[in-house]
Design a protein around this motif. Sequence first.
Motif, PDB file in Angstrom:
ATOM      1  N   GLY A 158      25.522  29.243  37.417  1.00  0.00           N
ATOM      2  CA  GLY A 158      25.428  30.674  37.185  1.00  0.00           C
ATOM      3  C   GLY A 158      26.572  31.451  37.850  1.00  0.00           C
ATOM      4  N   MET A 159      27.335  30.749  38.699  1.00  0.00           N
ATOM      5  CA  MET A 159      28.426  31.422  39.396  1.00  0.00           C
ATOM      6  C   MET A 159      29.482  31.890  38.401  1.00  0.00           C
ATOM      7  SD  MET A 159      28.987  29.459  42.994  1.00  0.00           S
ATOM      8  CE  MET A 159      29.467  27.898  42.323  1.00  0.00           C
ATOM      9  N   ASN A 160      30.110  32.998  38.751  1.00  0.00           N
ATOM     10  CA  ASN A 160      31.054  33.609  37.838  1.00  0.00           C
ATOM     11  C   ASN A 160      32.390  32.872  37.724  1.00  0.00           C
ATOM     12  OD1 ASN A 160      29.815  35.862  36.524  1.00  0.00           O
ATOM     13  ND2 ASN A 160      29.546  36.726  38.567  1.00  0.00           N
ATOM     14  N   PHE A 195      25.385  34.387  45.441  1.00  0.00           N
ATOM     15  CA  PHE A 195      26.455  35.322  45.795  1.00  0.00           C
ATOM     16  C   PHE A 195      27.510  35.387  44.698  1.00  0.00           C
ATOM     17  CE2 PHE A 195      30.437  36.475  47.837  1.00  0.00           C
ATOM     18  CZ  PHE A 195      30.069  37.616  48.540  1.00  0.00           C
ATOM     19  N   PHE A 196      27.927  34.211  44.270  1.00  0.00           N
ATOM     20  CA  PHE A 196      28.990  34.197  43.239  1.00  0.00           C
ATOM     21  C   PHE A 196      28.442  34.437  41.836  1.00  0.00           C
ATOM     22  CE2 PHE A 196      31.322  32.158  46.658  1.00  0.00           C
ATOM     23  CZ  PHE A 196      32.496  32.888  46.594  1.00  0.00           C
ATOM     24  N   GLY A 197      27.124  34.525  41.721  1.00  0.00           N
ATOM     25  CA  GLY A 197      26.534  34.880  40.431  1.00  0.00           C
ATOM     26  C   GLY A 197      26.455  36.380  40.238  1.00  0.00           C
ATOM     27  N   MET A 198      26.747  37.155  41.302  1.00  0.00           N
ATOM     28  CA  MET A 198      26.682  38.611  41.189  1.00  0.00           C
ATOM     29  C   MET A 198      27.740  39.104  40.201  1.00  0.00           C
ATOM     30  SD  MET A 198      25.761  40.080  44.951  1.00  0.00           S
ATOM     31  CE  MET A 198      27.243  39.530  45.774  1.00  0.00           C
ATOM     32  N   ASN A 199      27.390  40.207  39.537  1.00  0.00           N
ATOM     33  CA  ASN A 199      28.262  40.722  38.495  1.00  0.00           C
ATOM     34  C   ASN A 199      29.493  41.428  39.030  1.00  0.00           C
ATOM     35  OD1 ASN A 199      27.234  39.904  35.945  1.00  0.00           O
ATOM     36  ND2 ASN A 199      25.389  41.091  36.441  1.00  0.00           N
ATOM     37  N   PHE A 200      29.605  41.496  40.384  1.00  0.00           N
ATOM     38  CA  PHE A 200      30.884  41.993  40.919  1.00  0.00           C
ATOM     39  C   PHE A 200      32.039  41.150  40.393  1.00  0.00           C
ATOM     40  CE2 PHE A 200      27.830  43.204  44.262  1.00  0.00           C
ATOM     41  CZ  PHE A 200      28.052  44.575  44.244  1.00  0.00           C
ATOM     42  N   PHE A 201      31.724  39.860  40.232  1.00  0.00           N
ATOM     43  CA  PHE A 201      32.785  38.929  39.861  1.00  0.00           C
ATOM     44  C   PHE A 201      32.830  38.689  38.352  1.00  0.00           C
ATOM     45  CE2 PHE A 201      30.746  37.691  43.906  1.00  0.00           C
ATOM     46  CZ  PHE A 201      31.639  38.330  44.733  1.00  0.00           C
ATOM     47  N   GLY A 202      32.179  39.598  37.600  1.00  0.00           N
ATOM     48  CA  GLY A 202      32.204  39.492  36.145  1.00  0.00           C
ATOM     49  C   GLY A 202      33.635  39.604  35.628  1.00  0.00           C
ATOM     50  N   PRO A 203      33.820  39.277  34.398  1.00  0.00           N
ATOM     51  CA  PRO A 203      35.173  39.156  33.837  1.00  0.00           C
ATOM     52  C   PRO A 203      35.977  40.454  33.911  1.00  0.00           C
ATOM     53  CG  PRO A 203      33.429  38.859  32.169  1.00  0.00           C
ATOM     54  CD  PRO A 203      32.766  38.910  33.472  1.00  0.00           C
ATOM     55  N   THR A 204      35.339  41.605  33.930  1.00  0.00           N
ATOM     56  CA  THR A 204      36.135  42.835  33.772  1.00  0.00           C
ATOM     57  C   THR A 204      36.186  43.665  35.044  1.00  0.00           C
ATOM     58  OG1 THR A 204      34.168  44.066  33.093  1.00  0.00           O
ATOM     59  CG2 THR A 204      35.471  43.018  31.353  1.00  0.00           C
ATOM     60  N   THR A 205      35.789  43.125  36.175  1.00  0.00           N
ATOM     61  CA  THR A 205      35.609  43.969  37.343  1.00  0.00           C
ATOM     62  C   THR A 205      36.796  44.004  38.281  1.00  0.00           C
ATOM     63  OG1 THR A 205      34.466  42.104  38.292  1.00  0.00           O
ATOM     64  CG2 THR A 205      33.115  43.891  37.433  1.00  0.00           C
ATOM     65  N   THR A 211      36.115  34.199  31.059  1.00  0.00           N
ATOM     66  CA  THR A 211      37.563  34.411  31.071  1.00  0.00           C
ATOM     67  C   THR A 211      38.262  33.712  32.222  1.00  0.00           C
ATOM     68  OG1 THR A 211      37.298  36.363  32.458  1.00  0.00           O
ATOM     69  CG2 THR A 211      37.261  36.701  30.064  1.00  0.00           C
ATOM     70  N   THR A 243      29.109  47.994  40.170  1.00  0.00           N
ATOM     71  CA  THR A 243      29.904  46.806  40.483  1.00  0.00           C
ATOM     72  C   THR A 243      31.318  47.166  40.935  1.00  0.00           C
ATOM     73  OG1 THR A 243      30.417  46.697  38.130  1.00  0.00           O
ATOM     74  CG2 THR A 243      28.658  45.262  38.917  1.00  0.00           C
ATOM     75  N   PHE A 296      22.084  41.698  41.928  1.00  0.00           N
ATOM     76  CA  PHE A 296      23.382  41.993  41.319  1.00  0.00           C
ATOM     77  C   PHE A 296      23.780  40.962  40.270  1.00  0.00           C
ATOM     78  CE2 PHE A 296      23.683  44.745  45.022  1.00  0.00           C
ATOM     79  CZ  PHE A 296      24.126  45.905  44.408  1.00  0.00           C
ATOM     80  N   GLY A 297      22.964  39.940  40.120  1.00  0.00           N
ATOM     81  CA  GLY A 297      23.207  38.967  39.059  1.00  0.00           C
ATOM     82  C   GLY A 297      22.564  39.368  37.741  1.00  0.00           C
ATOM     83  N   THR A 335      21.413  39.028  46.041  1.00  0.00           N
ATOM     84  CA  THR A 335      22.403  38.437  45.127  1.00  0.00           C
ATOM     85  C   THR A 335      21.813  38.331  43.737  1.00  0.00           C
ATOM     86  OG1 THR A 335      21.736  36.158  45.598  1.00  0.00           O
ATOM     87  CG2 THR A 335      23.440  37.104  47.004  1.00  0.00           C
TER      88      THR A 335
END
Lengths: 328, 328, 328, 328, 328
Positions: free
Chosen positions: D285-287, E283-293, D292, C299, C284-285, C281
């Motif tokens: 740090g969670m998204n 897990f929720f810090g991974m960039n999968f959940f970034g703003p544009t994904t 946004t 991603t 991917f962060g 994790t």
Amino acid sequence: MIRSLYRTKAGELRVGLDAADIASALRDPSGLVWVDFEGEPPEVCEPMFTQVFHFHPLAVDDALTETHVPKLDDWADYLYIAIHAIRYEHGAENPLTTHELDAFLGRNYLVTHHDDPIPAVQRTWDRCQRDARQVAGGADHLYYAVADELIMGYMHSVEAIDEDLEDFEDVVFERPTSETLASVFALKRGLLQLRRIVSPQREVFNKLARDDLRVIDRKDRIYFRDVYDHLVRLHDINESMRDQVSGILEIYLSVINNRMNEIMKTLTIITTLFMPISFLTGFFGMNFFGPTTGFDLWTSWPAFAVTLAVLVLTPAFFFVWVRRRAWI
Amino acid sequence: MIRSLYRTKAGELRVGLDAADIASALRDPSGLVWVDFEGEPPEVCEPMFTQVFHFHPLAVDDALTETHVPKLDDWADYLYIAIHAIRYEHGAENPLTTHELDAFLGRNYLVTHHDDPIPAVQRTWDRCQRDARQVAGGADHLYYAVADELIMGYMHSVEAIDEDLEDFEDVVFERPTSETLASVFALKRGLLQLRRIVSPQREVFNKLARDDLRVIDRKDRIYFRDVYDHLVRLHDINESMRDQVSGILEIYLSVINNRMNEIMKTLTIITTLFMPISFLTGFFGMNFFGPTTGFDLWTSWPAFAVTLAVLVLTPAFFFVWVRRRAWI
Amino acid sequence: MIRSLYRTKAGELRVGLDAADIASALRDPSGLVWVDFEGEPPEVCEPMFTQVFHFHPLAVDDALTETHVPKLDDWADYLYIAIHAIRYEHGAENPLTTHELDAFLGRNYLVTHHDDPIPAVQRTWDRCQRDARQVAGGADHLYYAVADELIMGYMHSVEAIDEDLEDFEDVVFERPTSETLASVFALKRGLLQLRRIVSPQREVFNKLARDDLRVIDRKDRIYFRDVYDHLVRLHDINESMRDQVSGILEIYLSVINNRMNEIMKTLTIITTLFMPISFLTGFFGMNFFGPTTGFDLWTSWPAFAVTLAVLVLTPAFFFVWVRRRAWI
Amino acid sequence: MIRSLYRTKAGELRVGLDAADIASALRDPSGLVWVDFEGEPPEVCEPMFTQVFHFHPLAVDDALTETHVPKLDDWADYLYIAIHAIRYEHGAENPLTTHELDAFLGRNYLVTHHDDPIPAVQRTWDRCQRDARQVAGGADHLYYAVADELIMGYMHSVEAIDEDLEDFEDVVFERPTSETLASVFALKRGLLQLRRIVSPQREVFNKLARDDLRVIDRKDRIYFRDVYDHLVRLHDINESMRDQVSGILEIYLSVINNRMNEIMKTLTIITTLFMPISFLTGFFGMNFFGPTTGFDLWTSWPAFAVTLAVLVLTPAFFFVWVRRRAWI
Amino acid sequence: MIRSLYRTKAGELRVGLDAADIASALRDPSGLVWVDFEGEPPEVCEPMFTQVFHFHPLAVDDALTETHVPKLDDWADYLYIAIHAIRYEHGAENPLTTHELDAFLGRNYLVTHHDDPIPAVQRTWDRCQRDARQVAGGADHLYYAVADELIMGYMHSVEAIDEDLEDFEDVVFERPTSETLASVFALKRGLLQLRRIVSPQREVFNKLARDDLRVIDRKDRIYFRDVYDHLVRLHDINESMRDQVSGILEIYLSVINNRMNEIMKTLTIITTLFMPISFLTGFFGMNFFGPTTGFDLWTSWPAFAVTLAVLVLTPAFFFVWVRRRAWI
């Protein structure tokens, strides 16, 4: 249960005598009387002991109260002898149980007294019924027959214990559990108990073989000497089994310690491998390298390639390092 | 196998006698008869023992049943002596095996009885064949020759054990494994067994050297005294080897503990170095410092420089701290 | 408290004699005088001892100072005997307390001296009051009565200790705490103390049973022999209880070690399961995969699916691995 | 090297005698002959022993084979005495080496035999050369002089060992290493060896001081008694040094355990301080809190202030908590 | 310092005699001379010993060299007796120091020799000055007075040690430190040393009480018997204190182990609580959940609510799990 047996001077065998019969039989110096008291309460035994056989009150007391250590008292006309039979039950909480066998041994009679049935006594009794020669050797020889049977029982128990010990040893090396430990400690207690019995019992037969006792024929001493030799050997075996039990416990501790070592090594390897690279991912997770901060170079393709290389090489390096430090 | 040997009064040597020959040879007081029973079943030995040699039934019993502790019984006209030969096999599960050697020693004869071949007996037998002087010294001297050979075998075994112990000690200091531990415990059991034999055997030869026995010449006592001295020494060596085994186990535990300490120190250093700086990277990974939150100052160049400095200095500081606390 | 009792030649019983009465009673060789000093200060006892009974100054000193080991001094006309009563208090900090009982035993008198009330003395005193036969057997028999009562008290204490030991053993196997440990060590100290008393006390009664002492009737020796036998047995029981205590401590250590093993295994499993996937994790962060960096493929949906699969499979794999390494 | 020395009846001193000279000198009952064999092979010594001195073959055998325990054999006209010299080498792998000194002691001669040079023999020899009074006291007094020198060597070695032990003790308390452990175990083996020599050696001198031996003057016994006293003391010191070594090993284990405790405490503190706050940084740090997502309130200034406060207070709280749980 | 004291036949007391006075006083068989050498060098003592008192050179040697074990040599006309005084210093590095007291005891004289001042000697000397009765009982009684004082000193030391032991025991249960351990080991060494002195000292007084020595009055033997009894008791107390020290070390190890268990449990709980939820935040810090994904659903309000719930419930679940596994 009281049972009695009388071999007359003529070699004839009678059983089931009452108190009066016994009293008259005792007056026959070349006859042989055996009276066996099994599980009789003191109030039944005591009158017989004091009025028919005229035993000393202290000796009667000794016979009627349990839990005496084996001992031999010489009352001149008769001997009071207390010995113990043992029984080994594999896997029981108290695997070793003992049963006291009190005996009064006179020139022409043997009185045995025990609370629980003792196989050695039963077997000798049966043999006497079948074969008159058993009772031809006099009272001392009859007592020897009983004692010899009883000591044979020790031998069988000791062999069973020995086998169990070897099993325990194997188990402890391979898969030690709390239950094994509990069984070993139970056995240890049993051996402790056995020693407390064998040692004085050995002395009893030493006296029978060496001392100048009025009721023991000089020529029969050699037989008690034989029983004594068996007990000496039993004592030695017991000591060495006690050492073996200590050895098993030492193995147990060593195995537990070894295993702990393995566990800690596993933990240390895992931690050492992942902590540094987790730090690295944390490093690049910092918001310095966010999209708008101007550190774009840090998040470019070449930087990523270098980072990936470091992520692979760091654990490799640490693995080597930890191997050297912790002798994995 | 039964083999026999007869030195006549005249010094002539005959072998392969049958029961009748033996019986007549025994009537020659200045001759010397040696009969050796090897691996013969009781039903073969017993008639010979009782009918040809007229041994006491208890003595015959002792000779025909195995696993007796060494002992000496004086039957006036002859001695019954049980001693044990040992064999040490490096690396076996039970490295030490013992073989009983029963002997009946009379004025003019020696009867030996054993289940397994015993090299010491074989060697003495061969020597007697080659050299008549071996049997010129009488039955007691012949028995001494056998016993001396047998005790020499002890010496060789003990030396082999001693070497193995030194090897184990080195291994334990450097690279202890469960297999080493198992071998050491096997050896420990062997030494325990050895002690149970040497101690009474020593007493046997002490009696032969000291007691006034009819079948031992006064002038030959000094030879048995010599064997006794060897056994005293063996006993001492055995005791000290047992102490050495205990020492090896102590070393084992210490080495394991030391290693555990090393492992834990490694784990602690790693954890202490990386946890604080991982926290720091986590700190700057928080979304407070995201691109749109207005904490831009926290993610500027100078802040990054300070952060980098802290990332380097913190582990250095903690390393010093942990060194002081955990005496690395 | 000083109390006295005088059985005249005629068998009549008188109590509450003063010093003069005692002095004259002592001159009656076939009477019997018992004087009991309980909790009296030395300045009261000493004049009586020296002027009325004419005891040797060293013997008086021994009697008036506490904490002597049990002993027997033969002063020809009388014996000085010091023995100890014990009391066991379940759960106390010092569970075993001892009380010295000094006695001067003459042909026709018994002088007992003790600081604290001793139940055995009290019970014998009461019985003498009720039943004149108690004092008909002479001074030595009276002393036997006191000693016998006192040793019975040992038996009761020892049985109570034995029960407590079995309780401790169960507790230690199931739920060992520091308090259990403290109780076991307190008991251990108590048994140590007991041994220091029983051993010389046994010797005291051995002397009373064997030595040719002027004030002990030959025919009464058998009674002291009986007390001696009890003490031999007590000594053996004490030894085996000491071994049992050592066993409990061994169990304690084994149980603690086992538990530690369990704890470490738990820690290792948790760490091994979560460290690798936490790293993933973290990976991917990293900001490489931020919205504007051009690593969009990393991603995307398929990458996420693969990542999820790895997040599930990695712990499974590590669980298997750790099971093999750490024998969970 | 064979060297010889002859004091004639007249007190004159001659050295370097050949076999024939020695044989004739032996016929002078009031002279004194000392022959010393150092490092000579058996084939050289044996003819001298058997043909010139007429020693018994068994005694010659004993003298020519090494590794005997100290012993004394009384051959009426002469004594065979085997004792050992020791040498302690600080820091060697086997710090204690022993050298056998065989002696034949007759009325008017002393024969010494040893494989390695023994300083005590050399010193006595030199003194005899310088000072004729040394050899005026007879053969037994000469042997005493050698033995006394040799035992003095024990004293020096023992003092050196004692000092080393004290050093080890200090080292173990402060900075125990595997090397210390190895040295301590080497010393332990040495003490074991020493005990095996001192005990029988003590008995040798006890016999010389007590037994009625033909070759020892009654008035010279007191000197051997003095040597015996030294050996008694040596035995006691050895025993206590062995206890001291055990103590050092106990300290070693305790120190290792203490240190492990410290290490684990350090690890636990670090983990407890950083794990909770690392979690908190991970939380933010969670998204969810990305730019946004509409959770802007969670990333506002006040939230940051609260978070910072928690990041500081949590470790403080956990520090207090862990202090209570783990008694830091 | 040399001081002397002479009671003439008439009971008159003189002090400060010179060598000639002493020599003449020694010729008065019913007088009593006491000469005390304190801290005098050998060259001063030796001439006095050999020329005035005519002691045997070996006895003089024994007296002038320190560090002998207690012993008694009977030189017919006088006894050489070496005993030791002890001093216990609470908290010192070597808490127990011993001081040798050599004495020559003749029919009408006592010579004492010691390097350091010994309070027992001083006190007896002072008492002799004050009270002539002290010296009325003869030389043997005077020596008894000195020895009795000296043994009393043992008693006080032993009581002080006993108190310290109880303190240590309490400390070890509550707050064991390395310093405690060091003190306990120092005390252990002291007790070892004490045993080495008490044992032979006991034998010395046993000989004085039992043997038929020319210089000891038959009637005075009972006094030495009293000292002997004290030493027997001291020996027993010493043994039991040694057992107590072993017990303290066992407690120490148990307490350390218990504490380690506590620490590890703390570490395990913390790790188990935070590792899973840290993973979740990662897990929720991974960039999968970034703003544009396009994974917006994963970062919506309901997902956050579920995540929060899991963050709270997971530790609760793991806490229960770890409690079951690690018996917290």
